[in-house]
Write a protein that holds these residues in place. Sequence first.
Motif, short mmCIF file in Angstrom:
data_model
loop_
_atom_site.label_atom_id
_atom_site.label_comp_id
_atom_site.label_asym_id
_atom_site.label_seq_id
_atom_site.Cartn_x
_atom_site.Cartn_y
_atom_site.Cartn_z
N LEU A 53 -39.13 -1.82 -66.37
CA LEU A 53 -38.71 -2.86 -65.43
C LEU A 53 -39.56 -3.17 -64.51
N GLY A 54 -39.37 -4.36 -63.63
CA GLY A 54 -40.13 -4.36 -62.53
C GLY A 54 -39.87 -3.86 -61.45
N HIS A 55 -38.78 -3.03 -61.36
CA HIS A 55 -38.32 -2.29 -60.37
C HIS A 55 -37.26 -1.40 -60.61
N GLY A 56 -36.48 -0.48 -59.91
CA GLY A 56 -35.56 0.41 -60.47
C GLY A 56 -34.21 -0.40 -61.05
N ILE A 57 -33.79 0.33 -62.06
CA ILE A 57 -32.60 -0.18 -62.51
C ILE A 57 -31.50 0.07 -61.26
N THR A 58 -30.36 -0.89 -61.49
CA THR A 58 -29.58 -0.90 -60.37
C THR A 58 -28.17 -0.45 -60.94
N PRO A 59 -27.31 -0.17 -59.99
CA PRO A 59 -26.17 0.83 -60.61
C PRO A 59 -25.22 0.13 -61.34
N GLY A 60 -24.95 -1.16 -61.09
CA GLY A 60 -23.88 -1.85 -62.26
C GLY A 60 -24.12 -2.14 -63.62
N VAL A 61 -25.41 -1.73 -64.08
CA VAL A 61 -25.91 -1.93 -65.69
C VAL A 61 -24.84 -1.22 -66.32
N ASP A 62 -24.71 -1.71 -67.53
CA ASP A 62 -23.91 -0.97 -68.58
C ASP A 62 -24.96 -0.15 -69.31
N PRO A 63 -24.51 1.15 -69.57
CA PRO A 63 -25.79 2.15 -70.44
C PRO A 63 -26.08 1.45 -71.53
N GLU A 64 -25.02 0.80 -72.14
CA GLU A 64 -25.36 0.43 -73.58
C GLU A 64 -26.37 -0.94 -73.60
N ASP A 65 -26.17 -1.68 -72.52
CA ASP A 65 -27.15 -2.95 -72.28
C ASP A 65 -28.63 -2.24 -72.19
N LEU A 66 -28.84 -0.92 -71.58
CA LEU A 66 -29.91 -0.42 -71.27
C LEU A 66 -30.64 0.06 -72.52
N ARG A 67 -29.63 0.54 -73.55
CA ARG A 67 -30.15 1.06 -74.97
C ARG A 67 -30.58 -0.11 -75.34
N TRP A 68 -30.01 -1.25 -75.34
CA TRP A 68 -30.51 -2.36 -76.36
C TRP A 68 -31.80 -2.89 -75.58
N PHE A 69 -32.21 -2.52 -74.23
CA PHE A 69 -33.51 -3.02 -73.72
C PHE A 69 -34.40 -2.11 -74.60
N PHE A 70 -34.28 -0.65 -74.56
CA PHE A 70 -35.16 0.29 -75.28
C PHE A 70 -35.51 -0.16 -76.75
N GLU A 71 -34.30 -0.60 -77.48
CA GLU A 71 -34.34 -0.96 -78.99
C GLU A 71 -35.20 -2.03 -79.00
N CYS A 72 -35.03 -3.36 -78.32
CA CYS A 72 -35.86 -4.46 -78.23
C CYS A 72 -37.30 -4.10 -78.01
N VAL A 73 -37.56 -3.30 -77.02
CA VAL A 73 -39.17 -2.81 -76.76
C VAL A 73 -39.62 -2.15 -77.88
N HIS A 74 -38.79 -1.28 -78.64
CA HIS A 74 -39.50 -0.69 -79.87
C HIS A 74 -39.47 -1.51 -81.02
N LYS A 75 -38.60 -2.85 -81.02
CA LYS A 75 -38.66 -3.71 -82.23
C LYS A 75 -39.95 -4.61 -81.89
N TYR A 76 -40.12 -5.19 -80.74
CA TYR A 76 -41.21 -6.38 -80.34
C TYR A 76 -42.34 -5.70 -79.78
N SER A 77 -42.71 -4.55 -79.56
CA SER A 77 -43.84 -4.04 -79.03
C SER A 77 -44.65 -3.37 -80.04
N ALA A 78 -44.02 -3.05 -81.35
CA ALA A 78 -44.70 -2.32 -82.54
C ALA A 78 -45.93 -3.21 -82.74
N ARG A 79 -47.05 -2.44 -83.11
CA ARG A 79 -48.39 -2.85 -83.59
C ARG A 79 -48.83 -2.56 -84.92
N ALA A 80 -49.17 -3.57 -85.45
CA ALA A 80 -49.84 -3.13 -86.96
C ALA A 80 -50.97 -2.32 -86.98
#
Length: 388
Positions: free
Chosen positions: A361-388
């Motif tokens: 992130l561009g700064h620290g995660i804030t207290p009200g975030v749903d952990p499952e939405d953070l999980r989705w962030f991680f999953e999306c990074v894995h998906k879209y940053s994969a390199r051939a």
Amino acid sequence: MLSLVAAGTVGFLTAFNLPSTTSTTMAPEFPPLKNDLLLRAARGEKTERAPVWVMRQAGRYLPEFREVRKLHEFFEVCRTPDLATEITLQPIRRFSGLLDASIIFSDILVIPQAMGMEVLMNPGPHFPEPLDTPADISKLNTVVDVDKELGYVFKAITQTRMALAGEVPLIGFCGAPWTLFLYMVEGGGSKTFQKVKTWIFKYPEESKALLMRIADVCVDFLVGQVKAGAQLLQVFDSWAGELSPYDFDIFARPTLVHISTNVRKRLAAENLPSTPITLFAKGANYAIASLAESAGYDTLGLDWQVDPAEARRLVKGKVALQGNMDPNVLYGGRDAIESAVKRMCAGFAVDGGSQAWIANLGHGITPGVDPEDLRWFFECVHKYSARA
């Protein structure tokens, strides 16, 4: 995994047969590292995908963290290695297989505490007796023994490194001198920064001397963390953006260079591992090019107010980059998160993915975030940053 909350404050010492007075001079036998993606990226190597972690990933957005905090004051957790270890491990357990780093649970303000200042957390940082004038500098400890004053951090690092069992690397950190100086003078957060700006403009020489004094403690503290088992270091200059480019060069940059230069010298002199160092100077995007050129850091962390492609252009491949999604996107729902991550990954891949990048992130995660939405962030990074 041993439950530290249930086991009490001797759980890890017993479980791992660690002495209760772990010193930074010890060289524990750590489990082999299974995932070195972060370390390779921080050293500038091309990786098969972007490693990912988030600042403040062990913190208030996690219900398991809040359960610990119901029973323990904030700095009590920092000073109790078993509790700090437990909280550090919480996101690793919850997001196992998705995270590529762990960061020790502590706080940047342990350095002012070690220098002799009282700091409370209620809920934000509060200094009952801030430094009002240069005469107050005499109240600070003239010598800071980091093993004595901050040994609890070193012990927590050693215990956590053992408990991670090599799953991911462990990050150690400190606050940058300018940011720590700001808190020490302001007495907490500020909207106007009147007190600290008065100091640097009215007492510039005294300010520079104290800033360098803080920098020396930072060096000792970071070296001690490597001795204890930290595998990457990060320097947080959270208030760098409150300085003009000119004042940044006068009051912040010299201490940042002092830290990187002297940490590397000390690590080499003491035959310690060559450890990557990240600088996160939030808001100082005017300095990206010059920091990449000569500040001495392996990685520059970016806030969300700079375009990844522009940051790539500015650093010219001289450092790895880290960042930089706006943390508040995590409140926007899964479609917004996926769209932002996809855009971020494309921005950092403008060179075909040949340059190293650590997703964050561009700064620290804030207290009200749903952990499952953070999980989705991680999953999306894995998906879209994969390199051939």
